[in-house]
Design an enzyme around this catalytic site. Structure first.
Site, short mmCIF file in Angstrom:
data_model
loop_
_atom_site.label_atom_id
_atom_site.label_comp_id
_atom_site.label_asym_id
_atom_site.label_seq_id
_atom_site.Cartn_x
_atom_site.Cartn_y
_atom_site.Cartn_z
N VAL A 130 0.87 -1.17 0.00
CA VAL A 130 0.00 0.00 0.00
C VAL A 130 0.91 1.22 0.00
O VAL A 130 2.00 1.20 0.57
CB VAL A 130 -0.94 0.00 1.23
N CYS A 131 0.47 2.27 -0.68
CA CYS A 131 1.18 3.56 -0.66
C CYS A 131 2.59 3.37 -1.25
O CYS A 131 2.79 2.52 -2.12
CB CYS A 131 1.19 4.09 0.77
N SER A 132 3.56 4.11 -0.76
CA SER A 132 4.91 4.03 -1.31
C SER A 132 5.61 2.72 -0.96
O SER A 132 6.78 2.54 -1.33
CB SER A 132 5.74 5.22 -0.83
N ALA B 138 -3.12 2.31 -3.63
CA ALA B 138 -2.67 3.71 -3.72
C ALA B 138 -2.31 4.21 -2.32
O ALA B 138 -2.03 3.41 -1.42
CB ALA B 138 -3.77 4.55 -4.39
#
Lengths: 275, 275
Positions: free
Chosen positions: B152-154, B202
Site C-alpha cells: 500500500v502507498c509508497s 494507492a
C-alpha cells in the site's frame, strides 16, 4: 521577511507523516533554505498551520487498533500538536486482532488539560475498560476539562460509563449504539456526531471521517483538505456492505447474530438489562 | 450433525476482532452451545469461513502506520489466518507520525512460504528500507514464493527495489507512482491495481479498499461483505480533496510542492534521475 520565512517554513513542515523527509518534528526552528514554498496567496495565509494541541488517545488491551489509527492518521498531520498514547502503564498493549502498540504516557503522566480526549472501541476489551475504575476516573477527570471529548466505534461506551455523555447526542458501532441510552446519551445514527464539545464516530473505519472533521475543527478546512490529499482519502470500497442500510440481508442477519452477545453485554453495562 | 455444528461454530467465530467476545482465537475446537448460528442457507454454506493463510506484514522505522493498519483491519477478520508483523528484529518500531508497534517475527523467523507478503509505505523511512540490503533480500526471497506480493502507498517502492515489480502494473502514493517505472513496473493510476499475483494499493487510506479486495480474493465476496459491515466501512469523507482529480488547485499545488523532495528521491532510488 521573518514572518514570511516562518510561514513558508511551516507550510513546508505541514503534514508531518508524508513530510518527514522535509522537516523533522523537532526542527521547527531550523532554517530550510532549500524547501521554501512559493507564496500561496491570501487564502493559504489565513490557515492556522501551527498549533499546540494536546491530544490524548487512550489505549487498552483488546481495543480495535483501526479505531485508534484512523484518527491518529489525521491528527498526525497537525504541526505543533502533541499526541499522547495513554494507558494504565507503559507496557505494550495488544489489540483484539493481535497488533501490539506501545503507550508513551500513563494516567499519571498524561497532561491534565487536554485539547482532545479520545478513546477507541473494541468488544470484550472495551467492556472491561468501561468497567475499570482507574480508566473511568482518568476519563472523567480529563473529560471534565478537555476542549473536546471524543471516541470512535464502541469507545463511546467508555465515555458513557465515565459519565461524559449524559444529555449528549452520540454514536457508536451499530452493534451497541442503542446501549448509549443507558448512560443518558441520545443515540444518534450518523458517521460523525457532534453535540457541543462531544464528537463521536461510528464503527471502526469512521475514525477517518471523524479525524478529518476534527482537523478542520482544530485548524481549518484547507488544512483538512491538505491532510486528505496526503492520506489519499478518496475511498472506493469494492463492495457496498458497509452499513446496515446497504449490506445484503444475509450478511446483515449473520453479523447481527454474531455480535448479539456483545450487544447484550453493552446494554447490561449501561444498566439497561441484566445478563 | 457434526458438520453442521462445525459450520455454526465457524460462523460464530467469524471476524475475530469484533467477535473476540464470542470465541477466543485459540478455542476453535471448543463447543459453543450458547452461540449457535441459525442455518443461514446454501449461499452461506459455500463460503470458505476457515482458512490457513500465512500473511507477513513488513514493518520498519518511519513507515506510515495507517498503511499497515488499514489492511490489518481487514486481514484480522480471516479466521484461521496467521498474521506475522515482521521486522529486522523484535525491537519496537516507531512510525513517521510517532506511533510505536511491536513486531512478532523477524526476517529469520518469518515463515518461508507465505500466502501474502505485504509492505506499507512512508517517506524517508521507506526510502531507507528500500535501500537496505537485509530488507530487500528478505522481500525478494519471500516474494519469489508468496502467493500474493502486495503493498500500500509508497510500499511499492520497496517491492520495486526488491525486483518484484518488473513487468507488472502497479500503483503507489501519487507522489511517487511515476518512480515505479524506474524499477521496470508499469505505473497505473487506480485505487487498487492487480496484475497477476501482484496487488498494490494507492496512498495510505487505500489500504482499506486493498484489504477488502484481498479478503474477497482469499475467501469469498460474502466474507468480505461481512468484514465490511463489521468494520462499518461506509466512508463519508467530510471534504472531497482525497485525490489529485478532486482536490482544490491551491491544496494540490501546495502538497505537490511539499513532497517534491520525496518525489525526487524516489525517482533517484529507482535509478531514473540523480539527486
Amino acid at each position: 521577511m521573518i514572518d514570511n520565512d516562518r510561514r513558508n517554513l511551516l507550510l513546508c513542515a505541514l503534514l508531518a507523516p508524508l513530510a518527514s523527509n522535509v522537516l523533522p518534528a523537532s526542527a521547527a526552528d531550523t532554517p530550510m533554505p532549500e524547501h521554501r514554498m512559493p507564496d500561496m496567496g491570501p487564502e493559504m495565509d489565513k490557515v492556522q498551520w501551527m498549533g499546540n494541541e494536546e491530544i490524548a488517545m487512550l489505549v487498552y488491551p483488546g481495543m480495535t487498533v483501526m479505531d485508534l489509527v484512523g484518527p491518529h492518521c489525521m491528527f498526525g498531520s497537525l504541526m505543533g500538536a502533541k499526541i499522547h498514547i495513554v494507558a494504565k502503564s507503559l507496557d505494550p498493549v495488544t489489540s483484539d486482532a493481535g497488533l501490539t502498540v506501545v503507550p508513551n504516557a500513563t494516567f499519571d503522566t498524561c497532561p491534565r488539560d487536554l485539547t482532545v480526549l479520545f478513546t477507541p472501541g473494541g468488544t470484550d476489551g472495551t467492556l472491561a475498560a468501561a468497567s475499570d475504575s482507574a480508566t473511568l476516573t482518568f476519563m472523567a477527570d480529563r473529560g471534565a476539562r478537555a476542549k473536546y471529548v471524543t471516541s470512535v466505534c464502541s469507545g463511546s461506551l467508555i465515555l458513557g460509563a465515565a459519565g461524559l455523555l449524559k444529555g449528549y447526542k452520540a454514536t457508536s458501532h451499530w452493534s451497541c449504539r442503542a446501549a448509549l441510552a443507558g448512560f443518558g446519551a441520545i443515540p444518534t445514527e450518523a458517521r460523525v456526531v457532534r453535540d457541543r464539545n462531544r464528537v463521536t464516530g461510528a464503527g471502526v473505519t469512521a475514525g477517518l471521517d471523524f479525524g478529518l472533521a476534527m482537523v478542520a475543527e482544530l485548524r481549518d478546512r484547507i488544512y483538512a483538505e491538505c491532510t486528505q490529499l496526503m492520506s489519499e482519502y478518496d475511498p472506493h470500497p469494492p463492495f457496498d456492505a458497509g452499513s446496515m442500510k446497504t449490506a445484503p440481508p444475509l450478511v446483515k442477519s449473520a453479523m447481527i447474530e454474531l455480535v448479539a452477545d456483545f450487544s447484550k453485554k453493552a446494554e447490561a453495562l449501561a444498566g439497561m438489562t441484566k445478563i
